[in-house]
Enzyme design. Structure first.
Site, PDB file in Angstrom:
ATOM      1  NE  ARG A  98     -17.561  96.264  41.197  1.00 10.93           N
ATOM      2  CZ  ARG A  98     -17.167  95.302  42.019  1.00 10.93           C
ATOM      3  NH1 ARG A  98     -16.474  95.594  43.073  1.00 10.93           N
ATOM      4  NH2 ARG A  98     -17.468  94.037  41.787  1.00 10.93           N
ATOM      5  CB  THR A  99     -23.678  98.269  38.141  1.00 10.86           C
ATOM      6  OG1 THR A  99     -22.405  98.007  37.541  1.00 10.86           O
ATOM      7  CG2 THR A  99     -24.518  99.077  37.176  1.00 10.86           C
ATOM      8  CE  LYS A 134     -45.601  84.408  41.952  1.00 10.92           C
ATOM      9  NZ  LYS A 134     -46.558  85.417  42.441  1.00 10.92           N
ATOM     10  NE  ARG A 164     -24.966  94.315  35.391  1.00 13.55           N
ATOM     11  CZ  ARG A 164     -23.823  94.465  36.071  1.00 13.55           C
ATOM     12  NH1 ARG A 164     -23.489  93.577  36.987  1.00 13.55           N
ATOM     13  NH2 ARG A 164     -23.041  95.494  35.844  1.00 13.55           N
ATOM     14  CG  HIS A 212     -21.500  97.935  31.800  1.00 12.25           C
ATOM     15  ND1 HIS A 212     -22.333  98.827  32.447  1.00 12.25           N
ATOM     16  CD2 HIS A 212     -20.960  97.151  32.759  1.00 12.25           C
ATOM     17  CE1 HIS A 212     -22.284  98.579  33.741  1.00 12.25           C
ATOM     18  NE2 HIS A 212     -21.468  97.571  33.970  1.00 12.25           N
TER      19      HIS A 212
HETATM   20  C1  NCD Z   1     -18.548  94.410  34.889  1.00 12.95           C
HETATM   21  C2  NCD Z   1     -19.821  93.864  34.257  1.00 12.95           C
HETATM   22  O1  NCD Z   1     -20.775  93.539  34.959  1.00 12.95           O
HETATM   23  O2  NCD Z   1     -19.821  93.813  33.033  1.00 12.95           O
HETATM   24  N1  NCD Z   1     -18.706  94.730  36.239  1.00 12.95           N
HETATM   25  C3  NCD Z   1     -19.146  95.987  36.589  1.00 12.95           C
HETATM   26  O3  NCD Z   1     -20.198  96.433  36.181  1.00 12.95           O
HETATM   27  N2  NCD Z   1     -18.322  96.733  37.341  1.00 12.95           N
HETATM   28  C4  NCD Z   1     -17.359  93.569  34.649  1.00 12.95           C
HETATM   29  C5  NCD Z   1     -17.367  92.122  35.078  1.00 12.95           C
HETATM   30  O4  NCD Z   1     -18.344  91.595  35.593  1.00 12.95           O
HETATM   31  O5  NCD Z   1     -16.328  91.490  34.869  1.00 12.95           O
END
Ligand code: NCD
Length: 310
Positions: A53-54, A82, A103, A131
């Site tokens: 999703r992100t 590498k 991320r 987040h």
């Molecule tokens: C979350 C995350 O990556 O922290 N997911 C997201 O970004 N929608 C929650 C999760 O992974 O449980």
């Protein structure tokens, strides 16, 4: 403002402005209007950890606004294998792009990246840290349902120890004078330093292991997945796996307008019977990731979204 690393980078006024801009962008996110506000700009998507999703909503957001996206792609096929350091990767992508969404499994990595970059960094999750872009879409979803952010009764449930979504969200909700119930198994309690911060900011915070007894009277119930990948010891995970399983049968006494949220992906903490109820909001919540990230991209790139007050 440079990037968005934690919710401390936004004031309450900033938050409301971004949510207002996101609302104006709804027709664009749905594909019913065109607004190429970011044409010629490039977003770098650097995801060193799995994401659906992100990553996809950042990409959708940028493209809906006429911008371009370059992806790090699968870490196993990039120069990271590498032995390239994060510092070098960031310095290089910095030269290719106008803004970076990132991320990383390591807590603090986004802050570190911001120090290495000239372009703004949007933290899309740093280990068990923060987040904030998820929090913005969570706040958008809450405001859409309740018409306000202030003074709500919110239950945050599940893995409060390793869940970065609830670390960022609790901080923001406390600033809007929400009353927080933190429901988790003992092993997965919210880190004490976060609870202290929340209380120091004047928030009412109750910790409990009893999720089901906390549902009545709540305006929002925010469920989270137990973050299996963050456990050093698999036996510890097994002890808490499946601790909460919210089922439609638990919702008999709750407020009519209570909403159930989840950042997704879910494992077994929300039974599919809940999907059919009036309370389920998690799929709309995921869609809201597109508009809020559109509004954040515009803000961090210094582009006004038309329709706001001058
Ligand atoms: C979350 C995350 O990556 O922290 N997911 C997201 O970004 N929608 C929650 C999760 O992974 O449980």
């Amino acid at each position: 403002m440079t990037g968005l690393i934690t919710m401390a980078d936004l004031t309450n006024e900033d938050i409301v402005e971004v949510l207002d801009a996101a609302e104006r962008l709804l027709p664009v996110a749905r594909g019913n209007a065109q607004m190429p506000l970011l044409s010629g700009r490039i977003l770098g998507n650097l995801f060193f950890e799995p994401s659906t999703r992100t990553r996809m909503s950042f990409e959708t957001a940028m493209k809906r606004l006429g911008g371009g996206v370059v992806n790090l792609g699968d870490v196993s096929t990039s120069s990271v294998v590498k032995g390239e350091t994060l510092f070098d990767t960031i310095q290089m992508v910095d030269g290719y792009t106008d803004i970076i969404a990132m991320r990383h499994p390591r807590q603090g990595a986004a802050r570190y990246a911001q120090d290495a970059a000239r372009v703004p960094i949007l933290n899309g999750g740093d280990g068990a840290g923060h987040h904030p872009t998820q929090t913005m879409l969570d706040l958008f979803t809450i405001r859409q349902a309740h018409g306000r952010l202030d003074g709500l009764d919110v239950v945050l449930a599940g893995d409060l120890r390793y869940g970065r979504t609830v670390h960022s969200l609790s901080h923001a909700l406390a600033r809007f004078d929400c009353r927080l119930v933190l429901a988790s198994p003992e092993l997965l309690r919210m880190p004490p330093e976060i609870v202290e911060d929340l209380r120091a900011s004047g928030a009412s915070v109750v910790e409990t292991t009893d999720l089901y007894g906390s549902l009545d009277g709540a305006d929002v119930v925010y469920m989270t997945r137990i973050q299996k990948e963050r456990f050093a010891d698999e036996d510890e995970y097994v002890k808490v796996a499946g601790a909460y399983k919210l089922h439609a049968k638990h919702l008999g006494e709750v407020r009519q307008d209570m909403i159930i949220m989840h950042p997704l992906p879910r494992v077994d903490e929300i039974h599919p019977s809940v999907d059919e109820t009036r309370h389920a909001r998690y799929f709309e919540q995921a869609f809201n990731g597109v508009v809020t990230r559109m509004a954040l991209l515009c803000r961090l790139l210094g582009v006004d979204v038309p329709g706001g007050e001058a």
